[in-house]
Scaffold this active site. Structure first.
Site, mmCIF file in Angstrom:
data_model
loop_
_atom_site.group_PDB
_atom_site.id
_atom_site.type_symbol
_atom_site.label_atom_id
_atom_site.label_comp_id
_atom_site.label_asym_id
_atom_site.label_seq_id
_atom_site.Cartn_x
_atom_site.Cartn_y
_atom_site.Cartn_z
ATOM 1 N N LYS A 47 0.837 -1.212 0.000
ATOM 2 C CA LYS A 47 0.000 0.000 0.000
ATOM 3 C C LYS A 47 0.870 1.260 0.000
ATOM 4 C CE LYS A 47 -2.063 -1.321 3.846
ATOM 5 N NZ LYS A 47 -1.455 -2.646 4.041
ATOM 6 N N ARG A 87 -10.319 0.449 8.257
ATOM 7 C CA ARG A 87 -9.912 -0.925 8.523
ATOM 8 C C ARG A 87 -10.957 -1.714 9.275
ATOM 9 N NH1 ARG A 87 -3.974 0.080 8.444
ATOM 10 N NH2 ARG A 87 -2.978 -1.916 8.782
ATOM 11 N N ARG A 119 11.475 -6.259 4.719
ATOM 12 C CA ARG A 119 11.406 -4.788 4.702
ATOM 13 C C ARG A 119 12.410 -4.183 5.691
ATOM 14 N NH1 ARG A 119 5.740 -1.961 5.467
ATOM 15 N NH2 ARG A 119 5.684 -3.273 7.321
ATOM 16 N N ARG A 174 10.859 -2.452 11.291
ATOM 17 C CA ARG A 174 9.754 -1.905 12.072
ATOM 18 C C ARG A 174 9.471 -2.829 13.256
ATOM 19 N NH1 ARG A 174 4.779 -0.176 8.284
ATOM 20 N NH2 ARG A 174 3.621 -1.491 9.713
ATOM 21 N N ARG A 233 -1.129 -9.533 12.871
ATOM 22 C CA ARG A 233 -1.677 -8.525 11.938
ATOM 23 C C ARG A 233 -2.507 -9.199 10.838
ATOM 24 N NH1 ARG A 233 3.818 -5.957 10.435
ATOM 25 N NH2 ARG A 233 2.700 -4.612 8.991
#
Ligand code: AP5
Length: 214
Positions: A13, A88, A127, A160, A171
């Site tokens: 996203k 969400r 990431r 992160r 998640r």
């Protein structure tokens, strides 16, 4: 153009919103980034949100409502925006509608990016982020020129806090339970556009542009 980009954690996203904001010349409003900034600065919002963000749970709807109402009322969002990560929950769909009604505008498109779970986990575990300027890298698909170092500013890259395996699982579970019904809500309103987010970022961007403009 007023768009929301939705989809599971790590589907891309933020990567696509960054490309789209240059193309559409509207701001990229990421609720995840707004919350992480608030946590970093230790604001009252950040103190309330911290435990939720770090554990992979959703921040309560009423707090998110305050955050999004304040952000979308700023002058830079008057001509349009790309929302990333909001709404969400089904309640957040109603919150967004109320906020936009007050501003006298409408959402043009709700875009759902899709990918298989193995690819999502690969994107999240690889990431790396620059803590200074926010540049996002991936160990395989978008590595920095010098390992572990930001190309732009030379800072040491970090992961992160919610990109570890346990929180990623949480998640994904929260996404299936609380966010998938949001897609259905937009499908029923006739504003949902589904875009296959497998393939390289530039290929996905082409599909996204065609879908939005077509
Ligand atoms: P948020 O920051 O929104 O996290 P998320 O939805 O889990 O999404 P990510 O930011 O992890 O991923 P992304 O889809 O943007 O992927 P990216 O482009 O970085 O939210 C974090 C937390 O905040 C939530 O868990 C919650 O606690 C809270 N929160 C936020 N919004 C909320 C709300 N509305 N209500 C309640 N709570 C809320 O890409 C990932 C990686 O893949 C990168 O390394 C990238 O380089 C790579 N990549 C991207 N595209 C490709 C591609 N096509 N091919 C190969 N690699 C790719």
């Amino acid at each position: 153009m007023r768009i929301t980009l939705m989809g599971p954690p790590g589907v891309g996203k933020g990567t696509q919103a960054d490309r789209l904001k240059g193309h559409l010349e509207v701001p990229h409003v990421s609720t995840g980034d707004l919350l992480r900034d608030a946590v970093k600065q230790g604001t009252p919002m950040g103190r309330k949100a911290r435990a939720f963000v770090e554990s992979g749970e959703l921040v309560p709807d009423e707090l998110m409502g305050e955050l999004i109402a304040e952000r979308l009322a700023r002058p830079d969002a008057a001509e349009g925006f790309i929302l990333d990560g909001f709404p969400r929950t089904v309640e957040q769909v109603a919150i967004l509608e109320r906020v936009l009604d007050r501003l006298g505008v409408k959402l043009d498109r709700a875009v759902a990016l899709t990918a298989i779970e193995a690819e999502i986990v690969r994107r999240l575990t690889g990431r790396r982020i620059c803590p200074t300027d926010g540049t996002v890298y991936h160990l395989e698909s978008h590595p920095p020129k010098s390992p572990g170092t930001c190309d732009q500013c030379g800072s040491a890259l970090v992961q992160r806090a919610d990109d570890n395996e346990e929180v990623i699982r949480k998640r994904l579970e929260v996404y299936s339970r609380q966010t998938l019904p949001v897609m259905e809500a937009y499908r029923q309103r006739g504003t949902l556009l589904e875009v296959d987010a497998s393939g390289a970022p530039d290929e996905v961007f082409e599909k996204l542009k065609t879908g939005i403009e077509g």
